[in-house]
Structure formats: C-alpha cells, structure tokens
Design a protein around this motif. Structure first.
Motif, short mmCIF file in Angstrom:
data_model
loop_
_atom_site.label_atom_id
_atom_site.label_comp_id
_atom_site.label_asym_id
_atom_site.label_seq_id
_atom_site.Cartn_x
_atom_site.Cartn_y
_atom_site.Cartn_z
N GLY A 163 0.79 -1.23 0.00
CA GLY A 163 0.00 0.00 0.00
C GLY A 163 0.82 1.26 0.00
N TYR A 164 1.95 1.26 -0.74
CA TYR A 164 2.80 2.45 -0.83
C TYR A 164 3.15 2.99 0.55
CZ TYR A 164 1.47 2.32 -5.72
OH TYR A 164 1.25 1.92 -7.02
N GLY A 165 4.06 2.30 1.19
CA GLY A 165 4.51 2.73 2.51
C GLY A 165 3.45 2.53 3.56
N ALA A 166 2.68 1.46 3.43
CA ALA A 166 1.58 1.14 4.36
C ALA A 166 0.57 2.27 4.44
CB ALA A 166 2.15 0.80 5.74
N GLY A 167 0.50 3.07 3.37
CA GLY A 167 -0.49 4.13 3.29
C GLY A 167 -0.22 5.31 4.21
N LEU A 168 1.03 5.45 4.66
CA LEU A 168 1.34 6.51 5.63
C LEU A 168 1.41 7.89 4.99
CD1 LEU A 168 4.05 4.70 7.79
CD2 LEU A 168 1.62 4.97 8.27
N ARG A 169 1.99 7.99 3.81
CA ARG A 169 2.20 9.30 3.20
C ARG A 169 1.92 9.22 1.70
NH1 ARG A 169 7.08 10.82 2.68
NH2 ARG A 169 6.78 13.07 2.89
N GLU A 170 1.21 10.23 1.20
CA GLU A 170 0.95 10.28 -0.23
C GLU A 170 2.25 10.40 -1.01
OE1 GLU A 170 -1.15 10.74 -3.96
OE2 GLU A 170 -1.40 9.68 -2.07
N ASP A 171 3.24 11.10 -0.46
CA ASP A 171 4.52 11.24 -1.15
C ASP A 171 5.16 9.90 -1.44
OD1 ASP A 171 4.10 13.95 -0.88
OD2 ASP A 171 6.14 14.38 -0.19
N ASP A 172 4.97 8.90 -0.55
CA ASP A 172 5.59 7.59 -0.77
C ASP A 172 5.06 6.94 -2.04
OD1 ASP A 172 7.15 7.77 1.53
OD2 ASP A 172 5.62 6.85 2.79
N ARG A 173 3.76 7.08 -2.27
CA ARG A 173 3.18 6.53 -3.51
C ARG A 173 3.74 7.26 -4.72
NH1 ARG A 173 -0.50 8.00 -7.07
NH2 ARG A 173 -1.15 9.80 -5.82
N LEU A 174 3.82 8.58 -4.64
CA LEU A 174 4.32 9.37 -5.77
C LEU A 174 5.78 9.02 -6.07
CD1 LEU A 174 2.72 12.78 -4.75
CD2 LEU A 174 2.01 11.33 -6.66
N VAL A 175 6.59 8.88 -5.01
CA VAL A 175 8.00 8.53 -5.19
C VAL A 175 8.13 7.19 -5.90
CG1 VAL A 175 10.11 7.86 -3.97
CG2 VAL A 175 8.85 9.90 -3.26
N TYR A 176 7.38 6.21 -5.45
CA TYR A 176 7.48 4.89 -6.06
C TYR A 176 7.04 4.94 -7.52
CZ TYR A 176 7.72 -0.16 -6.31
OH TYR A 176 8.09 -1.44 -6.65
N GLU A 177 5.95 5.65 -7.79
CA GLU A 177 5.41 5.63 -9.14
C GLU A 177 6.29 6.36 -10.15
OE1 GLU A 177 1.39 7.04 -8.94
OE2 GLU A 177 0.64 5.11 -8.17
N ASP A 178 6.96 7.45 -9.73
CA ASP A 178 7.76 8.18 -10.72
C ASP A 178 9.24 7.83 -10.71
OD1 ASP A 178 9.08 9.91 -8.79
OD2 ASP A 178 7.39 11.28 -8.85
N SER A 179 9.74 7.21 -9.63
CA SER A 179 11.18 6.99 -9.51
C SER A 179 11.59 5.53 -9.37
CB SER A 179 11.74 7.77 -8.31
OG SER A 179 11.54 9.16 -8.47
N VAL A 180 10.65 4.64 -9.08
CA VAL A 180 10.99 3.23 -8.88
C VAL A 180 10.26 2.35 -9.89
CG1 VAL A 180 11.06 1.32 -7.24
CG2 VAL A 180 11.41 3.66 -6.43
#
Length: 305
Positions: A163-180
């Motif tokens: 869940g993109y960093g266990a759903g803790l921060r919206e930035d974690d999802r964005l980081v994964y989607e654009d950089s990983v």
C-alpha cells in the motif's frame, strides 16, 4: 547554498567522486533530532558551524548528493538525489525542484549512458529522484544501461503490495510511481536481501531501521576501507549520540542498533564513514573514546561552502 564542486579521490583502486545536488539549512535541529541534547549543539559549535549547523536559525545543514565510484572498469552511483519536476506536496524542499544535476554529473565525468550500476540505499524521495527523468511526458530510466540495486524490503514496504509505505504518506506513492516503478518496467531492477556483492571491492549489506531495507555499501581496496552509510547518519552530532535517531527514521530503536553496529565496526576497522547528507568534508573517521565515539579526521572532499 549551491555547490559546484566535483572532486575525486582514490580509495585503493576505487575512484570516488562527490556530486552535490543541493546544500543548505534544512530543518530545525530540535524537530529533526528530538533526542539530541540542546547543549550538544552549543558545545560543538566550533566544528558544527557552518557546514552542519546554522546557529542563527538553529537548523541542521545538509547536503543532497550522489557518490560516484569507479571500480573494476565500471561506474557505480550511490543514491540519486531528488530529481526535477517531482510532485512532492509533503516535502517543500523537493516539490517541483529544478536543478542541473545531470550537468554536475557530466562535470564529474559521468555520462548517463555509461553508468553500470545505481545503488539506492533506501527508497526515500531524496535517494531515488534521478533514477528517472521525464521524456515526452513519461518517466524513463535516467541511466538506461544500468542495473538498479534496490533493497527488497524497501521495495515491498514502499511498493503497491504494501500500500505504498503502508499508506502513511501520499509522497511515498508518488516517489514509487515516478522513480521506482519505471525502472521495474524497464527490467533494470535487481532486488537483494541480506547482502549483495557488486564486485571485488564493493559489497552491500542491510542496516535496517531508517527504513525496513536501509543499507550501507562497504568499500575495501588496497588497504583502504570506507562505508557509505546512506541515512544511518543525518548529522555528525549523531556520532556523539548514536542512540539518537532522526524523526525521519521509521523505526528509531532499530536504526540506533544499526548505527551502533556500523559505527563500532568503522572505528575498529578504520573505515571512513561516508553518509548521504553530510556537508563540509562529506566523510569522517570515527574513533572510540572509552564507551563513546568521537570524530577523527575529515576526508579531503571539498565541502562547497
């Protein structure tokens, strides 16, 4: 404060170049290091200022930088900074940043096409940003011929399966989607766990706590030893207070245990400690003083003050 310096030194047979994306005051030290005694900053002002602490604003000074290693004929990058044009609403310093990082790499003699290995010590925004760049509106690998080494525990934690960093921060999802995710789709990712040998001189190993998969890279060559510790340390004051983790660590007690272990080995084996975010000389020797650690000599890397 911008740093235009790229300087190379030799550690055994490995050439090490420091390329800085940005450097300056970042955050109040009381918030960033809540467990570090206030007097520790004042008592060590003579060497903390100005490269590591701005006493006027009481802010920690940090550098965003990439370490470039040339080993056995290959070019290895350790961490890739923030990147340009990123949506990072929770991180004002990183949000919509524009800079000349690729130009700085070029001035350090690095052609993106000739990068062989990219190491992400962990998957926070300021360590993976230049994994990719925008081409015709799409995020694509910035180093198209490189193998990207990513800790498996971080890839799981920050990826969609958790869940993109266990759903803790919206930035974690964005980081994964654009950089990983884009380097995954390109087939360039190697996930590793426990330890991973890059070549005769370079080995990755886990040092969890800051993130589940936080890692360090050990260099051993020709009698020289160094350990690139990523975010195990954010400030040299943590060498004096190794039990004190930053507020950015997901598991502060586990990060402290990793920090004590890595600093102890660095002191015992005379490893140069090379963190991701130190300004000034950028790297420092660590010594034991009874049951404490102290700072030894700083490395010769230009701090770009």
């Amino acid at each position: 404060m911008e740093n235009e310096s790229e300087q190379t030194v030799m550690l055994g047979d490995v050439a090490v170049t420091r390329v800085t994306e940005w450097q300056g005051p970042y955050a109040p030290v009381r918030g960033l290091f809540p467990e570090v005694p206030a007097e520790s900053w004042r008592d060590n002002r003579s060497w903390l200022e100005p490269a590591h602490w701005d006493p006027d604003s009481d802010q920690a000074v940090v550098a965003l930088q990439t370490w470039v290693l040339r080993s056995e004929g290959r070019t290895v990058l350790i961490d890739t900074g923030v990147g340009n044009g990123r949506e990072r609403p929770g991180s004002p310093f990183f949000h919509h940043r524009q800079g000349d990082f690729l130009g700085r790499l070029a001035r350090g003699g690095v052609d993106p096409l000739e990068v062989d290995v990219v190491v992400n010590t962990h998957l926070h925004a300021d360590h993976v940003g230049w994994n990719t760049r925008a081409v015709d509106g799409q995020w694509t690998p910035a180093f198209p011929n490189a193998q990207y080494l990513i800790p498996a525990a971080d890839d799981f934690h920050f990826g969609p399966d958790n869940g993109y960093g266990a759903g803790l921060r919206e930035d974690d999802r964005l980081v994964y989607e654009d950089s990983v995710a884009p380097v995954h789709r390109a087939g360039q990712v190697v996930l590793w766990d426990g330890a991973h040998r890059i070549d005769e001189h370079l080995t990755l190993e886990g040092a969890p706590g800051h993130t589940p998969g936080s890692s360090v890279l050990r260099l051993r060559s020709g009698g020289e030893r160094a350990v690139f510790v990523g975010d195990l340390l954010h400030s040299p004051v943590q060498i004096l207070h190794p039990a004190c983790s930053s507020c950015l660590c997901l598991d502060g007690s586990r990060a402290a245990a990793s920090r004590l272990r890595i600093l102890g080995r660095a002191a015992d084996e005379r490893e140069l400690v090379v963190p991701a975010h130190f300004g000034g000389g950028g790297a420092v020797e660590v010594r034991r003083d009874g049951g404490r650690f102290t700072l030894g000599e700083w490395a010769v890397f230009d701090g770009g003050r």
